[in-house]
Design a protein around this motif. Structure first.
Motif, PDB file in Angstrom:
ATOM      1  N   GLU A 214      97.675 -42.922  69.916  1.00 34.88           N
ATOM      2  CA  GLU A 214      96.540 -42.481  69.100  1.00 34.88           C
ATOM      3  C   GLU A 214      96.179 -41.042  69.450  1.00 34.88           C
ATOM      4  O   GLU A 214      95.877 -40.235  68.570  1.00 34.88           O
ATOM      5  CB  GLU A 214      95.325 -43.393  69.294  1.00 34.88           C
ATOM      6  CG  GLU A 214      95.496 -44.795  68.769  1.00 34.88           C
ATOM      7  CD  GLU A 214      95.429 -44.913  67.257  1.00 34.88           C
ATOM      8  OE1 GLU A 214      95.394 -43.901  66.545  1.00 34.88           O
ATOM      9  OE2 GLU A 214      95.428 -46.064  66.776  1.00 34.88           O
ATOM     10  N   TYR A 215      96.216 -40.720  70.746  1.00 31.62           N
ATOM     11  CA  TYR A 215      95.936 -39.351  71.198  1.00 31.62           C
ATOM     12  C   TYR A 215      96.948 -38.384  70.583  1.00 31.62           C
ATOM     13  O   TYR A 215      96.580 -37.354  70.013  1.00 31.62           O
ATOM     14  CB  TYR A 215      96.000 -39.288  72.730  1.00 31.62           C
ATOM     15  CG  TYR A 215      95.822 -37.893  73.293  1.00 31.62           C
ATOM     16  CD1 TYR A 215      94.555 -37.414  73.593  1.00 31.62           C
ATOM     17  CD2 TYR A 215      96.912 -37.059  73.526  1.00 31.62           C
ATOM     18  CE1 TYR A 215      94.373 -36.138  74.105  1.00 31.62           C
ATOM     19  CE2 TYR A 215      96.744 -35.780  74.035  1.00 31.62           C
ATOM     20  CZ  TYR A 215      95.469 -35.331  74.321  1.00 31.62           C
ATOM     21  OH  TYR A 215      95.294 -34.062  74.821  1.00 31.62           O
ATOM     22  N   LYS A 216      98.216 -38.712  70.687  1.00 32.03           N
ATOM     23  CA  LYS A 216      99.262 -37.849  70.147  1.00 32.03           C
ATOM     24  C   LYS A 216      99.107 -37.678  68.634  1.00 32.03           C
ATOM     25  O   LYS A 216      99.260 -36.570  68.101  1.00 32.03           O
ATOM     26  CB  LYS A 216     100.645 -38.431  70.453  1.00 32.03           C
ATOM     27  CG  LYS A 216     101.032 -38.395  71.911  1.00 32.03           C
ATOM     28  CD  LYS A 216     102.385 -39.076  72.066  1.00 32.03           C
ATOM     29  CE  LYS A 216     102.899 -39.088  73.469  1.00 32.03           C
ATOM     30  NZ  LYS A 216     104.212 -39.760  73.558  1.00 32.03           N
ATOM     31  N   THR A 217      98.798 -38.757  67.953  1.00 32.04           N
ATOM     32  CA  THR A 217      98.613 -38.704  66.505  1.00 32.04           C
ATOM     33  C   THR A 217      97.438 -37.804  66.146  1.00 32.04           C
ATOM     34  O   THR A 217      97.512 -37.013  65.191  1.00 32.04           O
ATOM     35  CB  THR A 217      98.408 -40.128  65.942  1.00 32.04           C
ATOM     36  OG1 THR A 217      99.591 -40.900  66.216  1.00 32.04           O
ATOM     37  CG2 THR A 217      98.154 -40.110  64.444  1.00 32.04           C
ATOM     38  N   LEU A 218      96.350 -37.896  66.907  1.00 31.91           N
ATOM     39  CA  LEU A 218      95.183 -37.050  66.663  1.00 31.91           C
ATOM     40  C   LEU A 218      95.547 -35.572  66.778  1.00 31.91           C
ATOM     41  O   LEU A 218      95.246 -34.769  65.887  1.00 31.91           O
ATOM     42  CB  LEU A 218      94.064 -37.396  67.646  1.00 31.91           C
ATOM     43  CG  LEU A 218      92.818 -36.502  67.588  1.00 31.91           C
ATOM     44  CD1 LEU A 218      92.109 -36.664  66.247  1.00 31.91           C
ATOM     45  CD2 LEU A 218      91.896 -36.811  68.750  1.00 31.91           C
ATOM     46  N   ILE A 219      96.210 -35.219  67.860  1.00 35.58           N
ATOM     47  CA  ILE A 219      96.597 -33.814  68.057  1.00 35.58           C
ATOM     48  C   ILE A 219      97.534 -33.360  66.940  1.00 35.58           C
ATOM     49  O   ILE A 219      97.365 -32.277  66.363  1.00 35.58           O
ATOM     50  CB  ILE A 219      97.247 -33.607  69.446  1.00 35.58           C
ATOM     51  CG1 ILE A 219      96.268 -33.928  70.578  1.00 35.58           C
ATOM     52  CG2 ILE A 219      97.816 -32.193  69.573  1.00 35.58           C
ATOM     53  CD1 ILE A 219      95.032 -33.057  70.608  1.00 35.58           C
ATOM     54  N   ASP A 220      98.503 -34.189  66.594  1.00 38.94           N
ATOM     55  CA  ASP A 220      99.451 -33.818  65.544  1.00 38.94           C
ATOM     56  C   ASP A 220      98.776 -33.698  64.183  1.00 38.94           C
ATOM     57  O   ASP A 220      99.196 -32.888  63.349  1.00 38.94           O
ATOM     58  CB  ASP A 220     100.624 -34.799  65.504  1.00 38.94           C
ATOM     59  CG  ASP A 220     101.579 -34.605  66.678  1.00 38.94           C
ATOM     60  OD1 ASP A 220     101.547 -33.527  67.315  1.00 38.94           O
ATOM     61  OD2 ASP A 220     102.358 -35.533  66.965  1.00 38.94           O
ATOM     62  N   LYS A 221      97.721 -34.464  63.939  1.00 40.17           N
ATOM     63  CA  LYS A 221      96.967 -34.311  62.692  1.00 40.17           C
ATOM     64  C   LYS A 221      96.308 -32.934  62.635  1.00 40.17           C
ATOM     65  O   LYS A 221      96.284 -32.289  61.584  1.00 40.17           O
ATOM     66  CB  LYS A 221      95.915 -35.411  62.551  1.00 40.17           C
ATOM     67  CG  LYS A 221      96.500 -36.730  62.112  1.00 40.17           C
ATOM     68  CD  LYS A 221      95.414 -37.779  61.930  1.00 40.17           C
ATOM     69  CE  LYS A 221      96.026 -39.087  61.467  1.00 40.17           C
ATOM     70  NZ  LYS A 221      95.008 -40.117  61.223  1.00 40.17           N
ATOM     71  N   PHE A 222      95.784 -32.482  63.767  1.00 43.47           N
ATOM     72  CA  PHE A 222      95.205 -31.130  63.801  1.00 43.47           C
ATOM     73  C   PHE A 222      96.295 -30.081  63.575  1.00 43.47           C
ATOM     74  O   PHE A 222      96.076 -29.093  62.872  1.00 43.47           O
ATOM     75  CB  PHE A 222      94.481 -30.876  65.124  1.00 43.47           C
ATOM     76  CG  PHE A 222      93.094 -31.448  65.167  1.00 43.47           C
ATOM     77  CD1 PHE A 222      92.056 -30.866  64.447  1.00 43.47           C
ATOM     78  CD2 PHE A 222      92.810 -32.564  65.926  1.00 43.47           C
ATOM     79  CE1 PHE A 222      90.771 -31.389  64.479  1.00 43.47           C
ATOM     80  CE2 PHE A 222      91.533 -33.104  65.972  1.00 43.47           C
ATOM     81  CZ  PHE A 222      90.508 -32.513  65.246  1.00 43.47           C
ATOM     82  N   VAL A 223      97.474 -30.288  64.164  1.00 40.80           N
ATOM     83  CA  VAL A 223      98.583 -29.349  63.947  1.00 40.80           C
ATOM     84  C   VAL A 223      98.932 -29.295  62.465  1.00 40.80           C
ATOM     85  O   VAL A 223      99.099 -28.208  61.885  1.00 40.80           O
ATOM     86  CB  VAL A 223      99.809 -29.740  64.804  1.00 40.80           C
ATOM     87  CG1 VAL A 223     101.038 -28.924  64.402  1.00 40.80           C
ATOM     88  CG2 VAL A 223      99.507 -29.562  66.282  1.00 40.80           C
ATOM     89  N   ASN A 224      99.013 -30.457  61.836  1.00 43.66           N
ATOM     90  CA  ASN A 224      99.368 -30.505  60.413  1.00 43.66           C
ATOM     91  C   ASN A 224      98.291 -29.890  59.521  1.00 43.66           C
ATOM     92  O   ASN A 224      98.586 -29.485  58.396  1.00 43.66           O
ATOM     93  CB  ASN A 224      99.649 -31.945  59.985  1.00 43.66           C
ATOM     94  CG  ASN A 224     100.915 -32.482  60.613  1.00 43.66           C
ATOM     95  OD1 ASN A 224     101.817 -31.737  60.971  1.00 43.66           O
ATOM     96  ND2 ASN A 224     100.981 -33.787  60.773  1.00 43.66           N
TER      97      ASN A 224
END
Length: 113
Positions: free
Chosen positions: A6-16
């Motif tokens: 979930e943490y990784k997904t959150l960060i990657d959503k900000f990247v996207n």
């Protein structure tokens, strides 16, 4: 999904979300609905449009970075918790703050093993 995922997904959503929609409109020559803005943007050379679009993207990245820095500070100094899908995401699971992980992922780095 685990709390780490979930943490990784959150960060990657900000990247996207790092590309400014306004910058994309400028790159595609579909500007504002305001005539004054369209007039000014139409006067720009392609190189100038690229420069302005890059500035817009940089401003967006800076805003995301600042937001994540504040959230990291609040996690560390005020015991703030972030919960996603009823799971508390870990604080600094890789020994780095949210904003550091964001910039690293934005630069194309893989997640640590």
């Amino acid at each position: 999904m685990s709390s780490l995922e979930e943490y990784k997904t959150l960060i990657d959503k900000f990247v996207n979300a790092s590309t400014s929609p306004l910058a994309e409109k400028l790159r595609q020559n579909t500007f504002s609905e305001e005539e004054k803005i369209n007039h000014a943007l139409l006067a720009l050379t392609p190189e100038q449009k690229t420069l302005v679009a890059d500035l817009l993207d940089n401003a967006r990245v800076s805003g995301i970075h600042a937001t994540l820095a504040i959230l990291s500070e609040m996690q560390n100094l005020q015991a703030m918790k972030i919960t996603i899908n009823e799971q508390e995401i870990p604080i600094e699971p890789f020994g780095t703050e949210l904003h550091f992980d964001y910039i690293a992922r934005k630069a194309g780095d893989d997640w640590p093993a």
